[in-house]
Design an enzyme around this catalytic site. Structure first.
Site, short mmCIF file in Angstrom:
data_model
loop_
_atom_site.label_atom_id
_atom_site.label_comp_id
_atom_site.label_asym_id
_atom_site.label_seq_id
_atom_site.Cartn_x
_atom_site.Cartn_y
_atom_site.Cartn_z
N HIS A 107 -12.74 -12.91 -2.27
CA HIS A 107 -12.41 -13.01 -0.85
C HIS A 107 -13.55 -13.73 -0.12
O HIS A 107 -14.71 -13.32 -0.20
CB HIS A 107 -12.24 -11.62 -0.23
CG HIS A 107 -11.01 -10.88 -0.68
ND1 HIS A 107 -10.05 -11.43 -1.50
CD2 HIS A 107 -10.59 -9.61 -0.41
CE1 HIS A 107 -9.09 -10.55 -1.71
NE2 HIS A 107 -9.39 -9.44 -1.07
N CYS B 195 -11.40 -4.08 0.15
CA CYS B 195 -12.11 -5.16 -0.55
C CYS B 195 -12.82 -6.14 0.40
O CYS B 195 -13.93 -6.59 0.10
CB CYS B 195 -11.17 -5.90 -1.50
SG CYS B 195 -9.51 -6.10 -0.89
P1 NAP Z 1 -1.19 -2.15 -8.57
O1 NAP Z 1 -1.59 -3.27 -9.45
O2 NAP Z 1 0.14 -2.21 -7.88
O3 NAP Z 1 -1.24 -0.78 -9.44
C1 NAP Z 1 -0.72 0.43 -8.97
C2 NAP Z 1 -0.90 1.54 -10.01
O4 NAP Z 1 -0.36 2.76 -9.47
C3 NAP Z 1 -0.17 1.31 -11.33
O5 NAP Z 1 -0.93 1.86 -12.39
C4 NAP Z 1 1.13 2.11 -11.17
O6 NAP Z 1 1.65 2.57 -12.40
C5 NAP Z 1 0.61 3.31 -10.39
N1 NAP Z 1 1.70 3.96 -9.66
C6 NAP Z 1 2.62 3.39 -8.84
N2 NAP Z 1 3.48 4.34 -8.37
C7 NAP Z 1 3.08 5.52 -8.90
C8 NAP Z 1 3.56 6.86 -8.81
N3 NAP Z 1 4.61 7.18 -8.06
N4 NAP Z 1 2.89 7.83 -9.50
C9 NAP Z 1 1.80 7.53 -10.25
N5 NAP Z 1 1.29 6.26 -10.40
C10 NAP Z 1 1.94 5.28 -9.72
O7 NAP Z 1 -2.25 -1.92 -7.42
P2 NAP Z 1 -3.83 -2.30 -7.42
O8 NAP Z 1 -4.05 -3.65 -6.87
O9 NAP Z 1 -4.40 -1.94 -8.75
O10 NAP Z 1 -4.38 -1.32 -6.29
C11 NAP Z 1 -4.58 0.07 -6.52
C12 NAP Z 1 -5.24 0.66 -5.28
O11 NAP Z 1 -6.48 -0.02 -5.06
C13 NAP Z 1 -4.44 0.48 -3.99
O12 NAP Z 1 -4.62 1.63 -3.20
C14 NAP Z 1 -5.08 -0.75 -3.33
O13 NAP Z 1 -4.92 -0.75 -1.94
C15 NAP Z 1 -6.53 -0.56 -3.73
N6 NAP Z 1 -7.35 -1.79 -3.76
C16 NAP Z 1 -6.98 -2.87 -4.49
C17 NAP Z 1 -7.82 -4.00 -4.54
C18 NAP Z 1 -7.48 -5.24 -5.32
O14 NAP Z 1 -8.30 -6.20 -5.30
N7 NAP Z 1 -6.33 -5.32 -6.00
C19 NAP Z 1 -9.02 -3.99 -3.84
C20 NAP Z 1 -9.38 -2.85 -3.11
C21 NAP Z 1 -8.54 -1.77 -3.09
P3 NAP Z 1 2.93 1.87 -13.14
O15 NAP Z 1 2.39 0.66 -13.86
O16 NAP Z 1 3.37 2.94 -14.08
O17 NAP Z 1 3.93 1.53 -12.08
#
Ligand code: NAP
Length: 353
Positions: free
Chosen positions: A240, A147
């Site tokens: 950010h 990001c």
């Molecule tokens: P998050 O809110 O923690 O969401 C994670 C997701 O992954 C949830 O849907 C979770 O499902 C699922 N998950 C977790 N463990 C799993 C497993 N073993 N098998 C299948 N699904 C699983 O994370 P996020 O912020 O959305 O980020 C997601 C990705 O985007 C990450 O790689 C992060 O680095 C990247 N990212 C995030 C941002 C940001 O601004 N947040 C920006 C750029 C990149 P459950 O609800 O069922 O646990």
């Protein structure tokens, strides 16, 4: 045009929710599958998801059943968006690619794989053609950057194309939503700044060199620019902010830098992508802008906003750049990559429709 049927891996997380928001009423894509962990599988989306966005959860989506992240469960989809955490993405994304899916990923697991394009369409849409060289058996993986790297490269690409970057210093102030739904607690964040985000400084440094590199067939010749990054988590919700000092060839004036930033449209002008902002980089002249609360939604969250462009006694030029981490830096960036794949004829329909 018949809409592409899309699935979302990690649909219940913060980026998954932003993807659902961006896909509701999308002219080219319709949501056909939602997947997450075993904890959520079998529940309706409304039961499984702790929705955190200000917009309402779309009704039809709330009634859909969440599945496991299994290619067979999403067989009716043409492509999948991945919003999975890195370790899960490392296992699951190649399974989907091997099963013939286009995987448009927001996760970091394959950003540095030599045959996987890392794309911000305005900056390096030409890298997307690398997918034709990937050996996954029909499917492929495309990624968007971290990001902070996304906002930074939107501000740097016009300067690099116009003048050439020699070296760079950046200090970030990153919003809490960047850490996802399981990010730091209120007790950790209120009245506080955390001067460490695991892996973030390395990602910024590595991803810039790939994003600004040149495609060479199925891979990228990275550029070598010394980058010193300092990353901090601050108590804002979204957006950010990054303070940048940069040394450019020929040491252009702030006025010349502003002119190149404003004139720049990048590589997708004319592609007609629904999520592309008219102005990828907005420049503000007020001394106290951009600010996260006031400017993060510029261009519906897809524009980077640059301000305070001024001389730097160390490197020549300095400025601040703001971008919406969860929209342009995550779900919106992923969506734009999928739109670009479709517009460039690189998105086959899996059932031949
Ligand atoms: P998050 O809110 O923690 O969401 C994670 C997701 O992954 C949830 O849907 C979770 O499902 C699922 N998950 C977790 N463990 C799993 C497993 N073993 N098998 C299948 N699904 C699983 O994370 P996020 O912020 O959305 O980020 C997601 C990705 O985007 C990450 O790689 C992060 O680095 C990247 N990212 C995030 C941002 C940001 O601004 N947040 C920006 C750029 C990149 P459950 O609800 O069922 O646990």
């Amino acid at each position: 045009m018949q809409r592409y049927r899309v699935g979302i891996l990690g649909a219940t997380g913060l980026v998954g929710q932003r993807l659902i928001e961006g896909l509701s009423n999308h002219d080219w894509f319709e949501i056909a599958g939602l997947a997450a962990s075993e904890r959520s599988a079998g529940k309706t989306y409304g039961e499984a998801c702790g929705w955190v966005l200000g917009s309402a959860m779309p009704d039809p989506v709330s009634r859909m059943t969440v599945t496991r992240c299994d290619p067979a469960a999403l067989d009716g989809c043409d492509l999948v968006f991945s919003a999975l955490d890195r370790p899960v993405a490392a296992e699951v994304e190649p399974e989907f690619a091997r099963a013939g899916f286009a995987v448009v990923s927001n996760a970091s697991a394959f950003r540095q794989a030599p045959d996987v394009p890392l794309v911000v369409p305005e900056v390096n849409a030409d890298h997307l053609a690398m997918v034709e060289h990937q050996g996954h058996g029909g499917g492929f993986i495309v990624t968007n950057p971290n990001c902070s790297a996304t906002g930074l490269v939107l501000a740097l690409a016009p300067l690099h194309r116009a003048f050439g970057i020699r070296r760079l210093f950046v200090s970030t102030m990153q919003a809490v939503s960047g850490a996802g739904t399981a990010g730091p607690s209120a007790l950790q964040m209120v009245d506080n700044v955390i001067p460490f985000i695991p892996g973030e400084e390395e990602k910024l440094e590595e991803e810039l060199s790939k994003l600004l590199g040149d495609r060479d067939g199925g891979t990228v010749r990275k550029i070598s620019i010394p980058v010193s990054a300092h990353c901090h988590r601050v108590p804002t919700i979204d957006g950010h902010l990054e303070a940048v000092s940069v040394e450019l060839e020929g040491n252009p004036s702030p006025e010349d830098a502003i002119e190149s930033l404003r004139a720049w449209r990048g590589q997708i002008e004319g592609d007609g992508l629904p999520s592309a902002p008219a102005q990828p980089v907005e420049v503000r002249m007020e001394p106290d802008r951009p600010q996260p609360r006031l400017d993060r939604d510029a261009g519906k969250g897809m524009s980077a906003v640059v301000g305070r462009v001024r001389p730097c006694p160390l490197l020549g030029l300095k400025f601040v750049v703001l971008s919406h981490n969860a929209v342009r830096g995550a779900a919106g960036g992923t969506l734009l990559n999928a739109e670009l794949l479709a517009a460039r004829g690189l998105l086959p329909r899996r059932d031949g429709r």
